[in-house]
Design an enzyme around this catalytic site. Structure first.
Site, PDB file in Angstrom:
ATOM      1  N   HIS A 123      35.995  40.895  39.703  1.00  0.00           N
ATOM      2  CA  HIS A 123      36.870  39.976  38.962  1.00  0.00           C
ATOM      3  C   HIS A 123      38.147  40.653  38.475  1.00  0.00           C
ATOM      4  O   HIS A 123      38.160  41.821  38.100  1.00  0.00           O
ATOM      5  CB  HIS A 123      36.119  39.393  37.762  1.00  0.00           C
ATOM      6  CG  HIS A 123      35.614  40.440  36.805  1.00  0.00           C
ATOM      7  ND1 HIS A 123      36.354  40.899  35.746  1.00  0.00           N
ATOM      8  CD2 HIS A 123      34.438  41.119  36.761  1.00  0.00           C
ATOM      9  CE1 HIS A 123      35.662  41.800  35.074  1.00  0.00           C
ATOM     10  NE2 HIS A 123      34.496  41.956  35.678  1.00  0.00           N
ATOM     11  N   ASP A 124      39.235  39.898  38.527  1.00  0.00           N
ATOM     12  CA  ASP A 124      40.526  40.288  37.965  1.00  0.00           C
ATOM     13  C   ASP A 124      41.171  41.474  38.667  1.00  0.00           C
ATOM     14  O   ASP A 124      42.100  42.083  38.130  1.00  0.00           O
ATOM     15  CB  ASP A 124      40.397  40.592  36.455  1.00  0.00           C
ATOM     16  CG  ASP A 124      39.804  39.424  35.683  1.00  0.00           C
ATOM     17  OD1 ASP A 124      40.495  38.397  35.563  1.00  0.00           O
ATOM     18  OD2 ASP A 124      38.656  39.524  35.212  1.00  0.00           O
ATOM     19  N   GLY A 141      35.806  45.608  37.847  1.00  0.00           N
ATOM     20  CA  GLY A 141      36.797  44.631  37.419  1.00  0.00           C
ATOM     21  C   GLY A 141      38.108  45.252  36.980  1.00  0.00           C
ATOM     22  O   GLY A 141      38.177  46.424  36.601  1.00  0.00           O
TER      23      GLY A 141
END
Length: 260
Positions: A123-124, A141
């Site tokens: 994520h991200d 992340g």
């Protein structure tokens, strides 16, 4: 359905596929997925929205893209997404997961990236252009990977790291700190081993460019200078070399620079 979409594929009515897109058997494409022209989606792929894929992407079997993040705070109905640019190759069993509300809710892949089997992009993460992820590379992340980075197989990158342009990690490296542009790193924890001479030669850097980058590397990691002395020396080289200027900018903005 178009003749380019296999009859066993399951495509949500709210997905948007260009008429030229090919989809293989048993692939599942959920609502909110947009796929650009001349892309090829292989068999047994799962694509979840909100997610956009640009033009001429190739996604191989058993990849899972756009699924909710494995972050424990993430929820499936949050307004988070994945954006993938043009001309990317995404091989078998790759996982690329949506952003979280801890940042901008976005995981982004740029253009012309080569992502080999079993890689994970969490994520991200923000991936720029022209990168290579060898098999089994894993990003935690919030990692930012700049242009022309090459990861050797089974490289592991910790959360919030920034990987500078034209850098190279040896296979099995464990990266826990920011890697400036042009470096080769190796080991676990990863440490600098020199500059990526072969990579930058292939990209037509001149002998003078390479000499300046070598000088900057020695200044950063071998000269034993204090931080302020090191930055001052880099600033002097940067007056004639935009590449060293890029290294200096990286150092000035890094909160946890890799150590020799």
């Amino acid at each position: 359905m178009s003749g380019k979409i296999h009859p066993t594929a399951v495509i949500d009515p709210q997905a948007e596929l260009h008429a030229s897109v090919e989809v293989g058997p048993y692939t599942v494409i959920g609502p909110g997925v947009r796929i650009g022209e001349d892309s090829w989606i292989g068999p047994h792929v799962v694509l979840q929205g909100p997610m956009s894929l640009g033009r001429r992407n190739r996604v191989f079997q058993f990849a899972s893209l756009g699924e909710v993040s494995q972050d424990k705070t993430a929820k499936k109905d949050e307004a988070t997404r994945v954006e993938i640019g043009d001309d990317n190759t995404i091989r078998e069993y790759v996982t690329i997961q949506r952003g979280t509300l801890k940042e901008k809710g976005l995981t982004r892949i740029g253009n012309d990236n080569w992502i080999m089997a079993y890689c994970h992009i969490a994520h991200d993460c923000l991936i720029d252009d022209h990168t290579i992820f060898a098999n089994g590379t894993t990003l935690a992340g919030h990692v930012h990977v700049e242009d022309f980075v090459v990861f050797g197989g089974v490289t592991m990158v910790a959360q919030f790291c920034r990987i500078g342009a034209h850098s190279f990690s040896a296979g099995g490296a464990g990266i826990t700190r920011d890697v400036p542009p042009f470096l080769v790193v190796q080991g676990n924890p990863a440490a600098p081993r020199g500059i990526n001479i072969e990579g930058i030669r292939r990209r037509n850097f001149t002998a003078e460019d390479i000499s300046d980058i070598k000088h900057a590397y020695r200044t950063m990691f071998l000269a034993g200078l204090r931080q302020d002395e090191m930055k001052a020396e880099l600033a002097g080289i940067a007056q004639r070399s935009p590449h060293v200027g890029r290294m200096l900018e990286f150092v000035e903005n890094s909160k946890r620079l890799i150590q020799k």
